[in-house]
Design an enzyme around this catalytic site. Structure first.
Site, short mmCIF file in Angstrom:
data_model
loop_
_atom_site.label_atom_id
_atom_site.label_comp_id
_atom_site.label_asym_id
_atom_site.label_seq_id
_atom_site.Cartn_x
_atom_site.Cartn_y
_atom_site.Cartn_z
N ASP A 1 3.74 42.52 2.24
CA ASP A 1 4.69 42.78 3.36
C ASP A 1 6.05 42.81 2.71
OD1 ASP A 1 6.11 42.54 5.63
OD2 ASP A 1 5.75 40.77 6.27
N ARG B 1 13.38 40.92 2.05
CA ARG B 1 12.36 39.98 1.60
C ARG B 1 10.81 40.52 1.50
NH1 ARG B 1 13.94 35.54 6.46
NH2 ARG B 1 16.02 35.38 5.66
N GLY C 1 8.25 50.94 12.64
CA GLY C 1 8.15 50.42 11.44
C GLY C 1 6.66 49.76 11.23
N ALA C 2 6.29 50.10 9.95
CA ALA C 2 4.73 49.40 9.65
C ALA C 2 4.69 48.02 10.20
CB ALA C 2 4.53 49.81 8.35
N ASP C 3 5.73 47.27 10.00
CA ASP C 3 5.33 45.75 9.81
C ASP C 3 5.32 45.40 11.61
OD1 ASP C 3 8.04 46.48 10.45
OD2 ASP C 3 8.95 44.75 9.77
N ARG C 4 6.03 46.21 12.37
CA ARG C 4 5.89 46.00 13.85
C ARG C 4 4.56 46.16 14.21
NH1 ARG C 4 10.05 49.30 17.14
NH2 ARG C 4 9.19 47.90 18.84
#
Length: 244
Positions: free
Chosen positions: A6, A11, A98-101
């Site tokens: 991730d 970070r 966003g991919a993380d969302r």
């Protein structure tokens, strides 16, 4: 064994997953020469690498080059989707999310199919609403704590302050107090709005993830803390991709 990554704007979190069991994990900074510190490829039989990232294309390519120099397994970047397993994205063009969302929402959906509000407190703070039918109702994107600090430090040269993790929201008596209490004050306003939306929408489950999630909980956010939602969702999507 899989390496799951991730990679945010600053970070990076990683874990080694073997048949659904985490055998090692760590974190680093994406700009560091070694963004995956602690990863011992000598002892890890890594068969593939799955990446969720919102980093710039330059940083993404640099990360992939670093991984290819250390791991022989191919790396796959997974992106946001229009729908998956009953979860439907509100975006007309899911490529803009966003991919993380998306991966965090999917990770939450697997465990909370009664609906949820998801707060991801990273470099940016995102708040997303999903109803019990899996319909993403949309959300919000706000600057995170570190982004706000950096903005004042860089763009307001005469505002000198010592960044601190505080929960006080009373009017400050020094520049440092004014800034740090101001951050807490804005966060408290965000928390109040989330609680109000939870009541109005009838969505009881509030979930928090991201590096500053614990800070929001200390400020009063009534939520369950799930630190690894992005990696959870990424792992499930990668597993399905290789089961087909």
């Amino acid at each position: 064994m899989r390496l799951l990554i991730d990679a945010g704007n600053s970070r990076l979190k990683w874990c080694l997953d073997e048949s659904g069991r985490i055998v090692d994990q760590g974190s680093g900074l994406i700009e560091d020469p070694d963004p995956v510190p602690g990863l011992s490829v000598a002892d890890a039989n890594i068969s593939r690498v799955a990446v969720s990232t919102v980093a710039s294309e330059e940083r993404r390519q640099r990360l992939l080059q670093h991984l290819s120099s250390r791991v022989s397994a191919p790396a796959t970047c997974y992106w946001a989707e229009a729908h998956r397993d009953g979860l439907t994205n509100a975006y007309h063009d899911c490529r803009q999310m966003g991919a993380d969302r998306w991966h965090a929402m999917y990770g939450a959906w697997l465990e909370h199919k009664q609906g949820f509000i998801l707060v991801d407190a990273g470099s940016a703070i995102t708040v997303d609403y999903v109803d019990s039918g899996g319909r993403h109702l949309g959300g919000y994107i706000l600057p995170g704590l570190h982004m706000m600090r950096r903005s004042l430090q860089v763009d307001a040269a005469r505002i000198n302050f010592n960044p601190q993790q505080v929960v006080g929201t009373s009017p400050g008596m020094s520049t440092s107090e004014c800034v740090n209490h101001g951050f807490a004050w804005l966060s408290s306003a965000l928390i109040d709005r989330i609680h109000r939306d939870s009541e109005v929408l009838g969505i009881n489950d509030v979930l928090a993830t991201g590096g500053d999630a614990e800070r929001l909980l200390h400020l009063g956010l009534a939520a369950e803390c799930h630190p690894s939602l992005v990696l959870d969702g990424l792992a499930a999507i990668d597993a399905k991709a290789h089961a087909e």
